[in-house]
Write an enzyme that holds these catalytic residues in place. Structure first.
Site, PDB file in Angstrom:
ATOM      1  CE  LYS A 188       8.361  57.637  48.203  1.00 17.06           C
ATOM      2  NZ  LYS A 188       9.272  58.203  47.192  1.00 17.06           N
ATOM      3  NE  ARG A 235      10.875  51.604  44.414  1.00 16.88           N
ATOM      4  CZ  ARG A 235      10.871  51.819  45.732  1.00 16.88           C
ATOM      5  NH1 ARG A 235      10.062  52.749  46.246  1.00 16.88           N
ATOM      6  NH2 ARG A 235      11.663  51.122  46.533  1.00 16.88           N
TER       7      ARG A 235
END
Length: 274
Positions: free
Chosen positions: A221, A255
């Site tokens: 991210k 995740r």
């Protein structure tokens, strides 16, 4: 700490890995990468072989300013992929990344085991009803607004306190409907600045006060690649580092795009924890 997936109890005492499979053309890291059945089957097989406990399928990109996708299109994207994976890997526990109750319903009816909702029913008030009806584990993420507006909604007086209140309300409502298997996702990158993301990471152990499993979704991210002035493609090392920090803070599910590295991270963490 267990969740019930299709009649099997999954022990989250030992952290688990959720592999990401985006079947969207515009996801921030792997958008458009898996375009046909062969590529999808190959990627799922790779993640399962590397040790993924769950596969999380997304058919609507939730990156900031993501374009709108109709509910029907999302269903038409995701159901054939579920059917394909169930055909080739029938024991796979599939998580569906959606905030729409009709998509969740169609997915569960075709073999999905978990619903992963970035909006925790804020964007579809029928979601709780569907989860309660089908009695599947439900991942509730913290977000404000929607993918198109969330990055303009980052004003907090006390971000952790407000997030804990948000989750407490959600848990109370879910419990009132008989939903038992709940998982908390702090929502890194959603309605949070980079500094706020790191504050949430720093204080992540406070979410254990809710006495529910916590999922950490930080894979590649912008909080990583913008901080390091690199690209998402170069952010694996940073992802592994922050996954390790998340494990020390109590995360029970990672995740990730890169399953092998996450499994290794958990294996080494468990060794130290012993």
């Amino acid at each position: 700490m267990f969740i019930n997936c299709k009649g099997s109890l999954i022990d989250l005492t030992i952290p688990k890995v959720m592999g990401i499979l985006n079947v969207t053309p515009n996801s921030f890291f792997d958008g458009g990468k898996y375009k046909n059945e062969t590529e999808i089957v190959s990627q799922v097989e790779k993640m399962l072989t590397e040790g993924a406990d769950f596969i999380d399928i997304g058919a609507y990109s939730s990156k900031p300013s993501a374009e709108f996708v109709s509910e029907q299109e999302e269903i038409e994207r995701i159901v054939p992929v579920i059917e394909l994976i169930m055909k080739h890997f029938p024991e796979t526990l599939l998580s569906i990344d959606t905030f729409r109750s009709e998509v969740a319903k169609a997915s569960i009816e075709n073999g999905a085991a978990i619903i992963n909702d970035i909006a925790a029913a804020e964007l579809d008030d029928k979601m709780f009803e569907v989860i309660a009806k089908y009695n599947v584990p439900y991942i509730m993420m913290h977000m404000r607004g929607n993918p198109q507006t969330m990055q303009s909604l980052t004003q907090y007086d006390d971000i952790i306190k407000e997030m804990l209140f948000y989750f407490s309300e959600k848990v109370t409502k879910a419990r009132s409907l008989g939903i038992n298997d709940l998982i908390i996702d702090p929502g890194f990158g959603f309605a949070k600045t980079i500094d706020q993301n790191f504050e949430v990471m720093q204080k992540m152990e406070l979410f254990n006060l809710l006495e529910l499993p916590v999922l950490a979704g930080i894979s590649r991210k912008s909080m990583i690649y913008k901080t390091l002035s690199i690209t998402a493609a170069e952010a694996l090392n940073g992802t592994t580092f922050l996954n390790t920090i998340a494990l020390t803070k109590g995360a029970k599910i990672l995740r990730v795009h890169d399953v092998k590295e996450a499994v290794e991270c958990i294996t080494l963490f468990n060794k130290i924890s012993q």
